[in-house]
Write an enzyme that holds these catalytic residues in place. Structure first.
Site, mmCIF file in Angstrom:
data_model
loop_
_atom_site.group_PDB
_atom_site.id
_atom_site.type_symbol
_atom_site.label_atom_id
_atom_site.label_comp_id
_atom_site.label_asym_id
_atom_site.label_seq_id
_atom_site.Cartn_x
_atom_site.Cartn_y
_atom_site.Cartn_z
ATOM 1 N N GLY A 1 0.784 -1.243 0.000
ATOM 2 C CA GLY A 1 0.000 0.000 0.000
ATOM 3 C C GLY A 1 0.808 1.282 0.000
ATOM 4 O O GLY A 1 0.306 2.325 0.419
ATOM 5 N N ASN B 1 1.592 3.018 -2.619
ATOM 6 C CA ASN B 1 0.919 3.951 -3.543
ATOM 7 C C ASN B 1 -0.351 4.526 -2.914
ATOM 8 O O ASN B 1 -0.677 5.690 -3.133
ATOM 9 C CB ASN B 1 0.617 3.264 -4.878
ATOM 10 C CG ASN B 1 1.844 3.223 -5.772
ATOM 11 O OD1 ASN B 1 2.272 4.240 -6.295
ATOM 12 N ND2 ASN B 1 2.433 2.033 -5.909
ATOM 13 N N ARG C 1 -5.235 -8.531 -8.996
ATOM 14 C CA ARG C 1 -6.193 -9.330 -9.753
ATOM 15 C C ARG C 1 -6.575 -8.627 -11.039
ATOM 16 O O ARG C 1 -6.572 -7.396 -11.095
ATOM 17 C CB ARG C 1 -7.467 -9.582 -8.932
ATOM 18 C CG ARG C 1 -7.213 -10.533 -7.815
ATOM 19 C CD ARG C 1 -8.448 -10.865 -7.038
ATOM 20 N NE ARG C 1 -8.067 -11.743 -5.956
ATOM 21 C CZ ARG C 1 -7.908 -13.064 -6.077
ATOM 22 N NH1 ARG C 1 -8.154 -13.659 -7.224
ATOM 23 N NH2 ARG C 1 -7.517 -13.775 -5.043
ATOM 24 N N ILE C 2 -6.921 -9.436 -12.031
ATOM 25 C CA ILE C 2 -7.325 -8.869 -13.316
ATOM 26 C C ILE C 2 -8.842 -8.705 -13.296
ATOM 27 O O ILE C 2 -9.574 -9.660 -13.033
ATOM 28 C CB ILE C 2 -6.875 -9.785 -14.461
ATOM 29 C CG1 ILE C 2 -5.338 -9.814 -14.493
ATOM 30 C CG2 ILE C 2 -7.435 -9.312 -15.793
ATOM 31 C CD1 ILE C 2 -4.775 -11.042 -15.155
ATOM 32 N N LEU C 3 -9.287 -7.492 -13.534
ATOM 33 C CA LEU C 3 -10.725 -7.212 -13.509
ATOM 34 C C LEU C 3 -11.310 -7.419 -14.903
ATOM 35 O O LEU C 3 -10.706 -7.029 -15.903
ATOM 36 C CB LEU C 3 -10.963 -5.776 -13.034
ATOM 37 C CG LEU C 3 -10.590 -5.533 -11.563
ATOM 38 C CD1 LEU C 3 -10.561 -4.045 -11.252
ATOM 39 C CD2 LEU C 3 -11.552 -6.260 -10.625
ATOM 40 N N ASN D 1 -4.783 2.339 -13.200
ATOM 41 C CA ASN D 1 -3.829 1.411 -12.581
ATOM 42 C C ASN D 1 -2.425 2.000 -12.673
ATOM 43 O O ASN D 1 -2.112 2.722 -13.620
ATOM 44 C CB ASN D 1 -3.865 0.069 -13.330
ATOM 45 C CG ASN D 1 -2.908 -0.959 -12.757
ATOM 46 O OD1 ASN D 1 -2.842 -1.160 -11.539
ATOM 47 N ND2 ASN D 1 -2.158 -1.629 -13.621
ATOM 48 N N HIS E 1 1.472 0.806 -13.044
ATOM 49 C CA HIS E 1 2.257 -0.391 -13.409
ATOM 50 C C HIS E 1 3.738 -0.016 -13.488
ATOM 51 O O HIS E 1 4.085 1.007 -14.085
ATOM 52 C CB HIS E 1 1.783 -0.954 -14.756
ATOM 53 C CG HIS E 1 2.501 -2.213 -15.129
ATOM 54 N ND1 HIS E 1 2.252 -3.417 -14.501
ATOM 55 C CD2 HIS E 1 3.480 -2.441 -16.035
ATOM 56 C CE1 HIS E 1 3.055 -4.338 -15.015
ATOM 57 N NE2 HIS E 1 3.819 -3.783 -15.944
ATOM 58 N N ASP F 1 -2.562 -4.811 -18.169
ATOM 59 C CA ASP F 1 -1.600 -3.707 -18.204
ATOM 60 C C ASP F 1 -1.425 -3.152 -19.626
ATOM 61 O O ASP F 1 -0.306 -2.839 -20.036
ATOM 62 C CB ASP F 1 -0.221 -4.160 -17.650
ATOM 63 C CG ASP F 1 -0.330 -4.721 -16.240
ATOM 64 O OD1 ASP F 1 -1.085 -4.154 -15.439
ATOM 65 O OD2 ASP F 1 0.337 -5.731 -15.948
HETATM 66 C C1 GRF Z 1 3.689 -1.282 -7.351
HETATM 67 O O1 GRF Z 1 4.970 -1.534 -7.874
HETATM 68 C C2 GRF Z 1 2.687 -1.080 -8.469
HETATM 69 O O2 GRF Z 1 3.238 -0.472 -9.597
HETATM 70 C C3 GRF Z 1 2.295 -2.489 -8.799
HETATM 71 O O3 GRF Z 1 2.231 -3.136 -7.544
HETATM 72 C C4 GRF Z 1 3.104 -2.492 -6.631
HETATM 73 C C5 GRF Z 1 2.278 -2.095 -5.460
HETATM 74 O O4 GRF Z 1 3.042 -1.513 -4.434
HETATM 75 N N1 GRF Z 1 1.041 -2.511 -9.526
HETATM 76 P P1 GRF Z 1 2.308 -0.834 -3.193
HETATM 77 O O5 GRF Z 1 1.355 -1.871 -2.619
HETATM 78 O O6 GRF Z 1 1.558 0.372 -3.695
HETATM 79 O O7 GRF Z 1 3.392 -0.471 -2.239
#
Ligand code: GRF
Length: 216
Positions: free
Chosen positions: A12, A14, A91-93, A107, A109, A145
């Site tokens: 978490g 992000n 998960r893929i939605l 998203n 990535h 993605d």
């Molecule tokens: C990140 O590298 C994001 O790009 C990818 O999963 C990771 C999640 O990291 N989709 P966090 O849970 O936000 O720390």
């Protein structure tokens, strides 16, 4: 105020970048609900700490993917969510979920898509030997993605890089481009025409972040 729903599965960081951006007054949005498919996700700890409404929806509690996704959509809609942010949601939605929020699921990535889609994008980049990778915020469609790109940041690979060191360097930019993309939505500046995303009045510069960041 744009109402956000955030889907997470793990650490978490992000999500934390979004919380910080909101608390610092840089993002004109509110996090209405955080949902995790993993009850152990550290992201849920962050929700408790910041008093965010959160819940767990586990795939194994539903006999079909459709029912699982319906439950996610119902919970988000109950909170009036306008933009769904996948922040490390593993998960893929399917279209069943996406049709509830057309062009309003984004998203983050950790590669410059369409390079290195799917799992372990940073490891793929190190093993391939590219000299630049980066991260992307994109609209989620039914591909993995592969949806329309909103913003990308380029991150160089150094000869001594490992998956870990590259991941850390990319993560620093993830924490900037994701809040910026959310703020662009909050400002109503994101126009999506098929595959092409235009951020109105955004500047495009020589820095390896296009469009240029403004607040982050
Ligand atoms: C990140 O590298 C994001 O790009 C990818 O999963 C990771 C999640 O990291 N989709 P966090 O849970 O936000 O720390």
């Amino acid at each position: 105020m744009l109402k956000l729903g955030v889907l997470v599965s793990g650490r978490g960081s992000n999500l934390q970048a979004l919380i910080n951006g909101i608390e610092e007054g840089k993002i004109d949005a509110s996090i209405e609900l955080v949902l995790s498919d993993n009850p152990e996700a550290f992201a849920l700890e962050r929700c408790r700490k910041h008093g965010l409404e959160h819940g767990v929806v586990r795939r194994k509690d539903f006999s079909t993917k459709k029912e699982f996704e319906e439950e996610l959509a119902i919970k988000l809609k109950e909170k009036g969510v306008e933009l769904v942010v996948l922040a490390g949601f593993m998960r893929i939605l399917s279209g069943n979920f996406l049709r509830h929020f057309p062009d309003r699921v984004i998203n983050i990535h950790p590669s410059l898509i369409p390079a290195f889609q799917g799992l372990h994008a940073q490891r793929q980049a190190v093993e391939f030997g590219v000299k630049f990778s980066g991260c992307t915020v994109h609209i989620v469609d039914e591909s993995v993605d592969g949806g329309p790109v909103i913003v990308q940041a380029v991150v160089p690979l150094l000869p001594e890089d490992t998956e870990d060191t590259l991941s850390q360097r990319i993560l620093g930019y993830e924490h900037r481009i994701l809040p910026q993309a959310v703020q662009w939505f909050a400002e109503g500046r994101v126009n999506i025409k098929g595959r092409l995303v235009e951020v109105r009045e955004a500047r495009y510069g020589t820095l390896p972040v296009n469009p240029e960041l403004e607040k982050f």
